[in-house]
Motif scaffolding. Structure first.
Motif, PDB file in Angstrom:
ATOM      1  N   TYR A   4     -12.545   3.393   4.341  1.00  0.00           N
ATOM      2  CA  TYR A   4     -12.784   2.819   3.017  1.00  0.00           C
ATOM      3  C   TYR A   4     -12.699   1.296   3.048  1.00  0.00           C
ATOM      4  CZ  TYR A   4     -11.873   1.390  -1.784  1.00  0.00           C
ATOM      5  OH  TYR A   4     -11.898   0.734  -2.990  1.00  0.00           O
ATOM      6  N   ASP A  37       0.821  -1.209   0.000  1.00  0.00           N
ATOM      7  CA  ASP A  37       0.000   0.000   0.000  1.00  0.00           C
ATOM      8  C   ASP A  37       0.851   1.254   0.000  1.00  0.00           C
ATOM      9  OD1 ASP A  37      -2.527   1.435   0.233  1.00  0.00           O
ATOM     10  OD2 ASP A  37      -1.933   1.853   2.299  1.00  0.00           O
ATOM     11  N   ARG A  58      -4.534   4.689   7.683  1.00  0.00           N
ATOM     12  CA  ARG A  58      -4.468   5.550   6.500  1.00  0.00           C
ATOM     13  C   ARG A  58      -5.791   5.630   5.751  1.00  0.00           C
ATOM     14  NH1 ARG A  58      -2.457   6.457   1.183  1.00  0.00           N
ATOM     15  NH2 ARG A  58      -2.404   4.293   0.520  1.00  0.00           N
ATOM     16  N   ARG A  59      -6.444   4.479   5.504  1.00  0.00           N
ATOM     17  CA  ARG A  59      -7.726   4.485   4.779  1.00  0.00           C
ATOM     18  C   ARG A  59      -8.684   3.482   5.421  1.00  0.00           C
ATOM     19  NH1 ARG A  59      -6.629   3.628  -1.422  1.00  0.00           N
ATOM     20  NH2 ARG A  59      -4.936   2.293  -0.697  1.00  0.00           N
ATOM     21  N   SER A  60      -8.778   3.532   6.725  1.00  0.00           N
ATOM     22  CA  SER A  60      -9.528   2.517   7.448  1.00  0.00           C
ATOM     23  C   SER A  60     -11.016   2.525   7.107  1.00  0.00           C
ATOM     24  CB  SER A  60      -9.330   2.694   8.960  1.00  0.00           C
ATOM     25  OG  SER A  60      -9.782   3.969   9.376  1.00  0.00           O
ATOM     26  N   ASP A 115       1.941  12.603   2.168  1.00  0.00           N
ATOM     27  CA  ASP A 115       1.889  11.142   2.143  1.00  0.00           C
ATOM     28  C   ASP A 115       2.953  10.496   1.259  1.00  0.00           C
ATOM     29  OD1 ASP A 115       0.953  11.910  -0.315  1.00  0.00           O
ATOM     30  OD2 ASP A 115      -1.049  11.025  -0.107  1.00  0.00           O
TER      31      ASP A 115
END
Length: 394
Positions: free
Chosen positions: A148, A62, A144-146, A357
């Motif tokens: 989603y 990722d 980071r994108r929990s 990021d």
């Protein structure tokens, strides 16, 4: 109460590498409760999530996606290869009747479906071996994108519950994409269709299901059957590179023509009102592209400009077009640390690149373009040595 506890657990969790085993177990407990709140049965939720363990390799992947960590030339030449072009042409002919039917139903030309197929799984030859529930749980427990990936995990459980696929057979990419066209679980639920009449949707083993589902997805994203993806163009001497703002700034083709832009072979652009945006993926030294609305549709599938350019180019090559007239330069890609330093410096200078990021996306390029223009640098949005030096980055 369950959702509140679940979100609190996620907020306290940074990365899987830093997680102790009991921390991950607590996070999975929260995921299980959340799935139950979303209507997934106790039997499916417990069976799939019981004893699940994190996959650290998923987090590593990722953080190093090739769309954002390689030069455009390296990315393109590894994906639009002569072998893939020839294979694509063969399959375009082999599945011509199926493709014609999909085009009648959705408006999406078959060459684009073959291009997506080639880029996603090399025409179905490799669909991934990661266990999807485990990969999604890992990403859902990463900060980071929990949100989603939590939603995608619930969608995966729903697919299992309704009988589309057995949990043990649900394998795919590290990010949870599945089948020959690499659909995320939520996309599978909304857009996958049974095109071969088998009574079930099978995106792993049925080419009609996979290609037809892709056509329906692109149609839902707004595919315009009257346009292509875009075109390579030539820029005139002394061109104002700050106009190359990607999808954020569109003009009619007629206006680009008046600004001196010509097609890739030096001919005049059409005198048309069709809207187009200008992109320089490798800066002023590389090829330039005018992008139409369908380019934005392709990015609805994968939000990388490099990926969308590769899809459009492969689709063109499949039906006989040649290579780009301007070969992308062989730039050395910037390290993630350098990109983070660039983003931080842009923020400090009053230009918002989005999150710091380490990903050189459209937001960072736009902020850099604004900085370059303000400081009398070549405003092409490309992090060249002069721009990095002006920002105090060695």
């Amino acid at each position: 109460m369950r959702t509140y506890l679940f979100m609190a657990l996620l907020a306290a969790t940074s990365t899987v590498q830093a997680m102790a085993s009991d921390d991950f177990d607590r996070c999975v407990d929260g995921l299980r409760d959340h799935a139950l709140d979303q209507g997934i049965s106790e039997s499916v939720t417990s069976r799939v999530l019981a004893g699940i363990e994190p996959l650290e390799r998923v987090i590593e992947l990722d953080r190093s996606q090739p769309e954002f960590t390689r030069s455009f030339r390296d990315y393109l030449e590894k994906r639009v290869t002569e072998q893939r072009i020839e294979k694509g042409r063969m399959l375009y002919q082999e599945h011509s009747q199926l493709l014609e039917r999909i085009t009648r139903e959705t408006g999406v030309p078959g060459r684009y479906l073959i291009a997506f197929w080639g880029l996603e799984t090399n025409f179905g030859s490799y669909t991934g071996r990661m266990p999807i529930p485990r990969a999604l749980a890992t990403l859902a427990c990463d900060q980071r994108r929990s949100d989603y990936f939590t939603g995608e995990l619930v969608s995966a459980l729903r697919l299992i519950e309704r009988g589309d696929v057995e949990a043990e057979a649900m394998e795919g990419s590290w990010a949870g994409a599945m089948g020959q066209m690499q659909f995320m679980p939520s996309v599978y639920l909304k857009h996958a269709v049974d095109a071969d009449g088998s009574g079930r949707v099978d995106l792993w083993n049925s080419v009609p299901d996979a290609l037809t589902s892709a056509g329906h997805l692109l149609e839902s994203l707004g595919w315009n059957e009257a346009e292509r993806w875009g075109r390579e163009v030539q820029l005139p001497e002394g061109f104002d590179y700050s106009l190359a703002a990607g999808l954020k700034r569109k003009r009619p083709l007629s206006e680009w023509r008046e600004l001196g832009i010509r097609n890739a072979w030096g001919g005049e652009l059409p005198q048309a009102d069709m809207q187009a945006a200008l992109l320089l993926p490798s800066g002023h030294e590389g090829p330039a592209f005018l992008l139409y609305d369908n380019f934005r549709v392709i990015m609805g599938w994968n939000q990388s400009e490099f990926y969308a350019l590769a899809v459009g180019h492969l689709a063109d090559r499949i039906v006989g077009a040649g290579p780009f007239q301007t070969r992308p330069p062989d730039h050395e890609p910037l390290s993630r640390d350098t990109i983070e330093a660039l983003q931080a410096a842009l923020k400090e200078a009053g230009h918002d690149p989005g999150p710091v990021d380490g990903i050189l996306g459209s937001g960072t390029r736009s902020a850099l373009r604004d900085f370059q223009k303000k400081n009398d640098l070549r405003a092409d949005g490309f992090p060249d040595p002069d721009s990095l030096s002006a920002l105090g980055i060695d």
